[in-house]
Design a protein around this motif. Structure first.
Motif, PDB file in Angstrom:
ATOM      1  N   SER A  98     -64.375 -32.561 -66.752  1.00 12.80           N
ATOM      2  CA  SER A  98     -63.486 -33.210 -67.711  1.00 12.80           C
ATOM      3  C   SER A  98     -64.140 -33.224 -69.093  1.00 12.80           C
ATOM      4  CB  SER A  98     -63.093 -34.609 -67.220  1.00 12.80           C
ATOM      5  OG  SER A  98     -62.015 -35.096 -68.004  1.00 12.80           O
ATOM      6  N   LYS A 125     -56.054 -34.623 -69.516  1.00 10.40           N
ATOM      7  CA  LYS A 125     -57.314 -34.558 -68.750  1.00 10.40           C
ATOM      8  C   LYS A 125     -57.616 -35.933 -68.135  1.00 10.40           C
ATOM      9  CE  LYS A 125     -60.037 -31.629 -68.498  1.00 10.40           C
ATOM     10  NZ  LYS A 125     -60.219 -30.558 -67.473  1.00 10.40           N
ATOM     11  N   GLU A 129     -58.141 -37.044 -64.169  1.00  7.03           N
ATOM     12  CA  GLU A 129     -59.247 -37.863 -63.633  1.00  7.03           C
ATOM     13  C   GLU A 129     -58.689 -38.979 -62.749  1.00  7.03           C
ATOM     14  OE1 GLU A 129     -61.701 -39.620 -66.600  1.00  7.03           O
ATOM     15  OE2 GLU A 129     -62.402 -37.709 -67.425  1.00  7.03           O
TER      16      GLU A 129
END
Ligand SMILES: NC(=O)c1ccc[n+]([C@@H]2O[C@H](COP(=O)([O-])OP(=O)(O)OC[C@H]3O[C@@H](n4cnc5c(N)ncnc54)[C@H](OP(=O)(O)O)[C@@H]3O)[C@@H](O)[C@H]2O)c1
Length: 292
Positions: free
Chosen positions: A106, A135, A139
């Motif tokens: 990430s 992003k 996660e």
């Protein structure tokens, strides 16, 4: 004797995936890689991901697949979210079902850049761009859907492969006499070659402290500092001018400060991280060698 670990690499034709390929010989005998690009395995299709994993018994999956066009994402949030959130969710679910440990890469762009001391893994994410938002959503899907994962946030990734700032500067430096680069965005350049070493260490050391980690090279730089070092180290004479971000407007906002705190990864791997300038010298040498 230790069992050979089977490692699937997704999005392997991009910068990071190509760098893993270039370094795989170092771990021959302990890791067996399977590299897939977007044609072999489209992570946005849950069916394809399920079918691909099948009974292959991957021990690890390194996810290098991502939508990485930061400015384009501002007007194409649908595709960015499809790849960076939905695609990652698919991988997380299938990895969980298949007992595969996921190493997901990430970004520092999950932060808003308003801090002035390095970001910790526990700091609140507050992305300021569509890319950063997508992003961060990815996660969250991993955290929600599985237990055995590593989310490694990195920054300003460059290497001898693929598209990146280092290679763009080498190209512009040869084409232009004068160049302007922003000096009011500060972070840390990260050699993808160093990041790959770390990903490999996470696997070969059988780290089991799962969770979120920050990794970049050491030190702090503005994009201007980074460009200046690229030209100096590669003997390119360019009249380099520092400019403000407001004088170089782009569709996506970038965090003004995105230096990351790396204590956690250094502790878990007993790691000494090279300064970004030292790694830049090494990457420049690799690039020269591979361009011959
Ligand atoms: N580059 C940076 O400065 C930077 C900084 C921080 C973090 N990161 C993160 O680091 C990771 C690697 O970045 P990178 O620089 O290697 O990016 P990259 O060069 O853009 O590579 C991304 C790869 O993902 C593939 N891909 C896209 N959609 C896919 C899909 N649906 N299924 C399978 N593969 C797909 C692309 O293949 P196609 O070309 O065929 O679409 C491409 O090969 C990413 O997660 C990125 O967010 C990058």
């Amino acid at each position: 004797m230790q069992k050979i670990k089977k490692v699937l690499v997704t999005g392997a034709s991009g910068q990071l995936g190509t760098t893993i390929k270039s370094m795989r010989h170092r771990v021959e005998g302990s890791l067996q890689f399977e590299f897939t690009d977007s044609d072999d395995l489209d992570i946005t299709s849950l069916e394809s991901v399920k079918e691909f994993f099948g009974q292959k018994g991957f021990d690890y999956c390194i996810n290098c697949a991502a939508y990485t066009q930061v400015d384009k994402a501002e007007e194409d949030s649908e595709t960015a979210l499809k790849i960076n959130e939905e695609g990652v969710k698919n991988l997380a679910q299938v990895c969980h079902q298949s007992n595969t440990i996921l190493l997901h890469v990430s970004t520092d762009f999950v932060f808003d850049g308003r801090k002035n001391v390095p970001y910790l893994e526990t700091d609140r994410a507050n992305p300021v761009s569509v890319y950063g938002h997508s992003k961060f959503k990815g996660e969250q899907q991993i955290v929600r859907n599985m237990d055995r994962y590593f989310i490694i946030r990195t920054s300003w990734l460059y290497s001898a492969h693929g598209h990146n700032f280092f290679k763009s500067m080498l190209k512009y430096g040869k084409e232009r006499k004068e160049l302007s680069v922003v000096f009011d965005q500060v972070g840390t350049p990260t050699s993808a070659h160093d990041l790959v070493e770390v990903l490999i260490m996470m696997i070969t050391n059988e780290v089991d402290n799962y969770g979120i980690y920050h990794y970049s090279n050491e030190g702090v730089a503005s994009w201007y500092d980074f460009a200046s070092a690229i030209f100096e180290i590669n003997d390119i004479a360019v009249d380099l001018k520092p400019i403000r971000s407001k004088d170089y407007p782009l569709p996506a906002e970038r965090p003004a400060y995105s230096v990351m705190d790396k204590h956690k990864i250094k502790k878990v791997l007993d790691l000494t991280i090279p300064h970004w300038r030292k790694s830049l010298v090494e990457v420049s040498q690799i690039f020269k060698k591979e361009s011959k």
